[in-house]
Design an enzyme around this catalytic site. Structure first.
Site, PDB file in Angstrom:
ATOM      1  N   CYS A   1     -30.607   4.757  13.301  1.00 47.01           N
ATOM      2  CA  CYS A   1     -30.947   6.151  13.547  1.00 47.01           C
ATOM      3  C   CYS A   1     -31.797   6.710  12.406  1.00 47.01           C
ATOM      4  O   CYS A   1     -31.398   6.646  11.237  1.00 47.01           O
ATOM      5  CB  CYS A   1     -29.677   6.989  13.691  1.00 47.01           C
ATOM      6  SG  CYS A   1     -29.995   8.760  13.857  1.00 47.01           S
TER       7      CYS A   1
ATOM      8  N   ASN B   1     -31.759  20.641  21.958  1.00 46.82           N
ATOM      9  CA  ASN B   1     -31.523  19.898  23.191  1.00 46.82           C
ATOM     10  C   ASN B   1     -30.342  18.970  22.930  1.00 46.82           C
ATOM     11  O   ASN B   1     -30.381  18.196  21.981  1.00 46.82           O
ATOM     12  CB  ASN B   1     -32.741  19.061  23.581  1.00 46.82           C
ATOM     13  CG  ASN B   1     -33.955  19.902  23.887  1.00 46.82           C
ATOM     14  OD1 ASN B   1     -33.843  21.015  24.379  1.00 46.82           O
ATOM     15  ND2 ASN B   1     -35.131  19.381  23.592  1.00 46.82           N
TER      16      ASN B   1
ATOM     17  N   HIS C   1     -28.322  11.573  17.255  1.00 43.16           N
ATOM     18  CA  HIS C   1     -27.822  12.304  16.087  1.00 43.16           C
ATOM     19  C   HIS C   1     -27.918  13.811  16.332  1.00 43.16           C
ATOM     20  O   HIS C   1     -28.914  14.289  16.874  1.00 43.16           O
ATOM     21  CB  HIS C   1     -28.662  11.924  14.865  1.00 43.16           C
ATOM     22  CG  HIS C   1     -28.059  12.320  13.566  1.00 43.16           C
ATOM     23  ND1 HIS C   1     -27.454  11.426  12.716  1.00 43.16           N
ATOM     24  CD2 HIS C   1     -27.955  13.524  12.956  1.00 43.16           C
ATOM     25  CE1 HIS C   1     -27.023  12.055  11.639  1.00 43.16           C
ATOM     26  NE2 HIS C   1     -27.316  13.348  11.770  1.00 43.16           N
TER      27      HIS C   1
ATOM     28  N   HIS D   1     -29.031  17.236  16.158  1.00 41.64           N
ATOM     29  CA  HIS D   1     -30.214  17.838  15.554  1.00 41.64           C
ATOM     30  C   HIS D   1     -30.842  18.821  16.526  1.00 41.64           C
ATOM     31  O   HIS D   1     -30.542  18.831  17.719  1.00 41.64           O
ATOM     32  CB  HIS D   1     -31.245  16.763  15.189  1.00 41.64           C
ATOM     33  CG  HIS D   1     -31.937  16.158  16.373  1.00 41.64           C
ATOM     34  ND1 HIS D   1     -31.315  15.287  17.254  1.00 41.64           N
ATOM     35  CD2 HIS D   1     -33.209  16.321  16.842  1.00 41.64           C
ATOM     36  CE1 HIS D   1     -32.159  14.926  18.196  1.00 41.64           C
ATOM     37  NE2 HIS D   1     -33.321  15.538  17.982  1.00 41.64           N
TER      38      HIS D   1
END
Length: 347
Positions: free
Chosen positions: A70, A156, A167, A169
């Site tokens: 990630c 989103n 992750h 965000h």
């Protein structure tokens, strides 16, 4: 809050936001990155009067990498990510695959926590308050960039929404124009002012408070309700009780009270469909007044939170009427949605 600005290996800006004043952020991005090259451009649609961002370079953006690759996790154990430090509180950096760039605006990524498996709803009130400070600071900085007309902070959440990185965000877009949705609101507000002498946002909020059937929760500083003509199956609008045009204008009391209200809303969203259901996909969107608009003081900062899941295992798709004619059809009555969101309050 302590703010530390630095640069990534390809020249993009990155900012650490730390709750502790003694935090030291001096890690260097050691990745061999080429300079960013984008094809982003804005094209105006003469028929509809709106604008479209053309960004073909985004076809090559990172897509659902495994957790151990990630790019939003801290750089640890010899693996270098977008965040050079081995830990962080909140980080904001320029998107490597922006939809808007150069004269066409700017796109930033906001990492809420270093915990890959968390969500915004898992944050503490102190962590959520720090994210609010980051949103506010970025709004202030981006407002000073030449050509930026409006700043949009949003999250989103969920693969169903189209998220390509798991992750927790969000993103911040700095548009070189006023967005169509905001322009529609401004026209309605101006018409209401001309017809009644009153502010449309104030009247809408007062109507919901008085009617109360669609109010989800209310504090001295914030009110959250399902709008009378909700477009989405479960949709909540969150307003500060004192009208302000953007995040910069929130007073200390509203800032202090935000975290508790917002975290409660997110946690209720995850309980809408009952135990054992996957996390509820959602979009969380801050609506702020455009810059340089003579009527911006009539605009009301607010957050719109909604999900495309209409019931267990079923999504609301934007089909013919919605996509072709922008006429929404909602399967869940707003009053029923508000009742459900009240029922799933935290114990």
């Amino acid at each position: 809050m302590k703010k530390t600005s630095t640069r990534l290996a390809d020249g993009r800006g990155l900012v650490y936001y730390d709750a502790r004043d003694d935090a030291v952020r001096d890690a260097v991005d050691r990745r061999p990155l080429d300079p960013i090259s984008t094809t982003a451009e804005i094209r105006h649609d003469p028929l509809l009067g709106d604008s479209v961002a053309i960004a073909s370079h985004r076809q090559g953006r990172t897509y659902h990498p495994p957790a151990d690759e990630c790019p939003l996790c801290p750089s640890r154990d010899g693996r270098h990510s977008e965040i050079p430090d081995g830990d962080y509180d909140v980080v904001v950096f320029e998107n490597r695959f922006p939809s808007l760039a150069g004269d066409s605006g700017r796109c930033e990524v906001v990492c809420f926590t270093p915990d890959h498996d968390a969500s915004f709803a898992d944050l503490t009130e102190e962590q959520a308050a720090l994210v609010l400070e980051a949103w506010t600071d970025r709004t202030a900085e981006l407002a000073e960039l030449p050509g930026v007309k409006q700043v949009f902070c949003f999250e989103n959440r969920g693969a169903e929404i189209g998220v390509t990185l798991g992750h927790p965000h969000g993103q911040i877009y700095a548009y070189p124009f006023t967005t169509p949705r905001t322009a529609l609101m401004r026209r309605s507000v101006a018409a209401h002012r001309a017809a009644t002498g009153r502010n449309l946002f104030d009247d809408l909020v007062e109507r919901e408070r008085t009617d109360a059937e669609r109010v989800v929760l209310e504090t001295d500083e914030w009110i959250a309700f399902v709008p009378y003509a909700a477009h989405w199956p479960y949709e909540v609008h969150l307003y500060p009780r004192r009208r302000v045009p953007d995040l910069r204008a929130l007073d200390d009391a509203a800032r202090t009270g935000f975290s508790q209200v917002y975290l409660e809303l997110l946690r209720r969203f995850d309980r809408i469909f009952g135990e054992g259901e996957p996390p509820t996909p959602y979009i969380s969107a801050w609506h702020q007044a455009p810059f340089g608009d003579p009527g911006r003081d009539d605009f009301a900062l607010h957050l719109e939170l909604f999900t495309i899941r209409r019931t267990s295992g079923k999504l609301k798709f934007l089909a013919g009427s919605e996509s072709g004619m922008s006429v929404f059809i909602n399967d869940v009555p707003p009053e029923a949605a508000a009742r459900r969101l009240r029922e799933v309050a935290s114990a």
